[in-house]
Write a protein that holds these residues in place. Structure first.
Motif, PDB file in Angstrom:
ATOM      1  N   LEU A  28      28.505  36.519  40.146  1.00  0.00           N
ATOM      2  CA  LEU A  28      28.473  37.520  39.078  1.00  0.00           C
ATOM      3  C   LEU A  28      29.748  38.348  39.028  1.00  0.00           C
ATOM      4  O   LEU A  28      30.161  38.782  37.960  1.00  0.00           O
ATOM      5  CB  LEU A  28      27.269  38.440  39.254  1.00  0.00           C
ATOM      6  N   VAL A  29      30.362  38.605  40.176  1.00  0.00           N
ATOM      7  CA  VAL A  29      31.552  39.464  40.212  1.00  0.00           C
ATOM      8  C   VAL A  29      32.835  38.665  40.359  1.00  0.00           C
ATOM      9  O   VAL A  29      33.918  39.222  40.248  1.00  0.00           O
ATOM     10  CB  VAL A  29      31.456  40.500  41.350  1.00  0.00           C
ATOM     11  N   GLN A  32      36.415  39.026  38.041  1.00  0.00           N
ATOM     12  CA  GLN A  32      36.432  40.262  37.273  1.00  0.00           C
ATOM     13  C   GLN A  32      37.844  40.769  37.051  1.00  0.00           C
ATOM     14  O   GLN A  32      38.060  41.616  36.218  1.00  0.00           O
ATOM     15  CB  GLN A  32      35.622  41.352  37.993  1.00  0.00           C
ATOM     16  N   SER A  36      40.383  45.408  39.280  1.00  0.00           N
ATOM     17  CA  SER A  36      39.128  46.097  39.554  1.00  0.00           C
ATOM     18  C   SER A  36      39.173  46.719  40.946  1.00  0.00           C
ATOM     19  O   SER A  36      39.693  46.130  41.880  1.00  0.00           O
ATOM     20  CB  SER A  36      37.952  45.138  39.491  1.00  0.00           C
ATOM     21  N   ALA A  40      34.001  49.361  42.900  1.00  0.00           N
ATOM     22  CA  ALA A  40      33.298  48.953  41.683  1.00  0.00           C
ATOM     23  C   ALA A  40      32.778  47.520  41.817  1.00  0.00           C
ATOM     24  O   ALA A  40      31.678  47.211  41.361  1.00  0.00           O
ATOM     25  CB  ALA A  40      34.218  49.065  40.479  1.00  0.00           C
ATOM     26  N   ARG A  41      33.552  46.648  42.453  1.00  0.00           N
ATOM     27  CA  ARG A  41      33.093  45.273  42.660  1.00  0.00           C
ATOM     28  C   ARG A  41      31.904  45.237  43.608  1.00  0.00           C
ATOM     29  O   ARG A  41      30.956  44.489  43.394  1.00  0.00           O
ATOM     30  CB  ARG A  41      34.215  44.405  43.202  1.00  0.00           C
ATOM     31  N   LYS A  43      29.731  47.642  44.073  1.00  0.00           N
ATOM     32  CA  LYS A  43      28.581  48.192  43.366  1.00  0.00           C
ATOM     33  C   LYS A  43      27.978  47.160  42.424  1.00  0.00           C
ATOM     34  O   LYS A  43      26.762  46.990  42.366  1.00  0.00           O
ATOM     35  CB  LYS A  43      28.992  49.435  42.582  1.00  0.00           C
ATOM     36  N   SER A  44      28.812  46.431  41.689  1.00  0.00           N
ATOM     37  CA  SER A  44      28.287  45.411  40.783  1.00  0.00           C
ATOM     38  C   SER A  44      27.695  44.237  41.567  1.00  0.00           C
ATOM     39  O   SER A  44      26.716  43.635  41.129  1.00  0.00           O
ATOM     40  CB  SER A  44      29.365  44.943  39.815  1.00  0.00           C
ATOM     41  N   LEU A  47      24.249  45.581  42.712  1.00  0.00           N
ATOM     42  CA  LEU A  47      23.314  45.627  41.585  1.00  0.00           C
ATOM     43  C   LEU A  47      22.903  44.225  41.138  1.00  0.00           C
ATOM     44  O   LEU A  47      21.746  43.993  40.772  1.00  0.00           O
ATOM     45  CB  LEU A  47      23.920  46.406  40.430  1.00  0.00           C
ATOM     46  N   GLY A  48      23.853  43.305  41.155  1.00  0.00           N
ATOM     47  CA  GLY A  48      23.527  41.920  40.811  1.00  0.00           C
ATOM     48  C   GLY A  48      22.571  41.306  41.811  1.00  0.00           C
ATOM     49  O   GLY A  48      21.631  40.589  41.432  1.00  0.00           O
ATOM     50  N   TRP A  90      24.316  35.767  32.443  1.00  0.00           N
ATOM     51  CA  TRP A  90      25.071  36.966  32.785  1.00  0.00           C
ATOM     52  C   TRP A  90      26.581  36.706  32.711  1.00  0.00           C
ATOM     53  O   TRP A  90      27.349  37.544  32.248  1.00  0.00           O
ATOM     54  CB  TRP A  90      24.686  37.420  34.168  1.00  0.00           C
TER      55      TRP A  90
END
Length: 93
Positions: A28-29, A32, A36, A40-41, A43-44, A47-48, A90
């Motif tokens: 998912l990340v 990116q 980035s 932030a990576r 965190k994503s 969350l993913g 996604w």
């Protein structure tokens, strides 16, 4: 069955969903961009992983309801299809 044995059984029931989510969450990340921030990576990624774990848990619970017992290969196949489709959707957005 003791309380600890019950918790261990519950953890082992959800372990395939957690493991598949852990394997698919980096997809998912990935890509990116180099600009980035690492936070932030992360965190994503977290969350993913949480979203994929929740989806996987729902699939396992649906398989338990449908088949009447856990550990059926059709449930695990549905887990792979559902999480793979979620990652593909996604990534396409």
């Amino acid at each position: 069955m003791s309380f600890f044995d019950g918790l261990l059984h519950l953890f082992n029931f959800f372990l395939p969903a957690l493991g598949m989510a852990a394997l698919l969450a980096p997809a998912l990340v990935w890509g990116q961009g180099a600009g980035s921030r690492r936070g932030a990576r992360f965190k994503s990624l977290l969350l993913g992983w949480l979203a994929l774990s929740a989806l996987g848990a729902l699939v396992l619970l649906a398989g338990l309801w449908w088949h009447g017992r856990d550990g059926r290969m059709a449930t695990y196949a549905a887990l792979v299809v559902a999480l793979g489709s979620a990652v593909a959707y996604w990534r396409s957005r």
